[in-house]
Design a protein around this motif. Structure first.
Motif, PDB file in Angstrom:
ATOM      1  N   GLU A   8      80.777  66.983  53.342  1.00 62.86           N
ATOM      2  CA  GLU A   8      79.768  66.429  54.564  1.00 62.86           C
ATOM      3  C   GLU A   8      80.279  66.931  56.036  1.00 62.86           C
ATOM      4  OE1 GLU A   8      77.057  62.787  55.597  1.00 62.86           O
ATOM      5  OE2 GLU A   8      78.436  62.405  54.083  1.00 62.86           O
ATOM      6  N   ARG A  17      71.961  70.744  53.689  1.00 64.33           N
ATOM      7  CA  ARG A  17      71.234  69.458  53.889  1.00 64.33           C
ATOM      8  C   ARG A  17      70.253  69.835  54.657  1.00 64.33           C
ATOM      9  NH1 ARG A  17      73.725  64.475  53.128  1.00 64.33           N
ATOM     10  NH2 ARG A  17      75.845  64.531  51.757  1.00 64.33           N
ATOM     11  N   LEU A  20      67.229  71.015  52.641  1.00 66.29           N
ATOM     12  CA  LEU A  20      66.648  69.898  51.662  1.00 66.29           C
ATOM     13  C   LEU A  20      65.660  68.743  52.888  1.00 66.29           C
ATOM     14  CD1 LEU A  20      69.696  69.192  49.776  1.00 66.29           C
ATOM     15  CD2 LEU A  20      67.649  69.787  48.885  1.00 66.29           C
ATOM     16  N   ALA A  21      66.473  68.686  53.932  1.00 64.69           N
ATOM     17  CA  ALA A  21      65.626  67.575  54.879  1.00 64.69           C
ATOM     18  C   ALA A  21      64.238  68.379  55.252  1.00 64.69           C
ATOM     19  CB  ALA A  21      66.361  67.578  56.307  1.00 64.69           C
ATOM     20  N   LEU A  26      65.978  65.204  50.502  1.00 65.57           N
ATOM     21  CA  LEU A  26      67.618  64.707  50.351  1.00 65.57           C
ATOM     22  C   LEU A  26      67.831  63.734  49.419  1.00 65.57           C
ATOM     23  CD1 LEU A  26      68.180  64.596  54.115  1.00 65.57           C
ATOM     24  CD2 LEU A  26      69.731  66.221  52.553  1.00 65.57           C
ATOM     25  N   ASP A  27      66.829  62.863  49.315  1.00 66.88           N
ATOM     26  CA  ASP A  27      66.959  61.676  48.118  1.00 66.88           C
ATOM     27  C   ASP A  27      66.736  62.261  46.724  1.00 66.88           C
ATOM     28  OD1 ASP A  27      64.326  62.206  48.374  1.00 66.88           O
ATOM     29  OD2 ASP A  27      64.006  59.879  48.434  1.00 66.88           O
ATOM     30  N   TYR A 203      65.081  67.064  63.768  1.00 67.48           N
ATOM     31  CA  TYR A 203      65.818  66.280  62.827  1.00 67.48           C
ATOM     32  C   TYR A 203      66.098  64.811  63.251  1.00 67.48           C
ATOM     33  CZ  TYR A 203      66.231  70.815  60.646  1.00 67.48           C
ATOM     34  OH  TYR A 203      66.173  71.828  59.944  1.00 67.48           O
TER      35      TYR A 203
END
Length: 206
Positions: A8, A17, A20-21, A26-27, A203
């Motif tokens: 991370e 990430r 994915l966002a 992300l989940d 973001y």
């Protein structure tokens, strides 16, 4: 469920990430930490998953493994709903890939070479066979690439044109890595700075 092996906040895992966002996914994936500082990525067990010995890599539900950010992002783009990060037409896809490579090779990879060769990097246990002169040469390349993208962003809102794409994600990760490595982003690159603030806000809002 898609499994992402990562560290991370490392530059390349950040790219995955952010992709994915963009897909609000992300989940919908499982993140597995890899202890790079302890050399886990070079272990036989991890190389059995990803022979490149790099993070990130993605393990699909059927056991297939995809390494490297661009192929992983392409898989994410085609798997999850949302605006395409690659492009909807052949020209858009080609332009996105071209600009993504320029951001990856000219900035992110160049910053990485400087970080690993011309600074203490991740420490003496991991930073073996350093070539400081090469690192300094790549620092200059990274700075030239920043200036190139400032010129690009003077004429269009995003790296590959009118819409946000994978190339923007790569450029953002490269600039953040430059901060970490101590490479200054010249204050006179006003278009690049404005673009960065705009993308960061994207973001923060999410």
């Amino acid at each position: 469920m898609l499994t992402i092996y990562e560290v991370e906040n490392f530059p390349n895992p950040v790219r995955v990430r952010l992709a994915l966002a963009e897909k609000n996914a992300l989940d919908r994936v499982k993140f597995v930490p890899v202890d790079v500082m302890a050399g886990e990525h070079r272990s036989d067990s991890f190389r059995a998953i990803n022979p490149d010995a790099t993070v990130p890599c993605a393990e699909l539900p059927d056991g297939s493994v995809i390494g490297r950010c661009t192929p992983i992002t392409e898989y994410i783009d085609g798997t999850f709903e949302g605006a395409s990060l690659i492009g909807d037409t052949p020209l858009q896809r080609a332009t996105t890939h071209m600009m993504n490579l320029r951001a990856e090779e000219g900035l992110l990879d160049a910053v990485g070479a400087y970080f690993h060769h011309a600074t203490p990097g991740l420490g003496p246990d991991l930073e073996t066979d350093q070539v400081p002169a090469w690192g300094l040469r790549q620092k200059a390349r990274a700075q030239a690439t920043m200036r190139y993208f400032d010129g690009v962003l003077a004429t269009q809102p995003f790296v590959a044109g009118a819409v946000y794409s994978m190339a923007d994600i790569t450029l953002l990760a490269g600039l953040d890595f430059a901060d970490l490595a101590g490479i200054e982003i010249d204050p006179d690159l006003t278009y690049l700075h404005a673009w960065r603030e705009k993308v960061r806000a994207r973001y923060q809002e999410n």
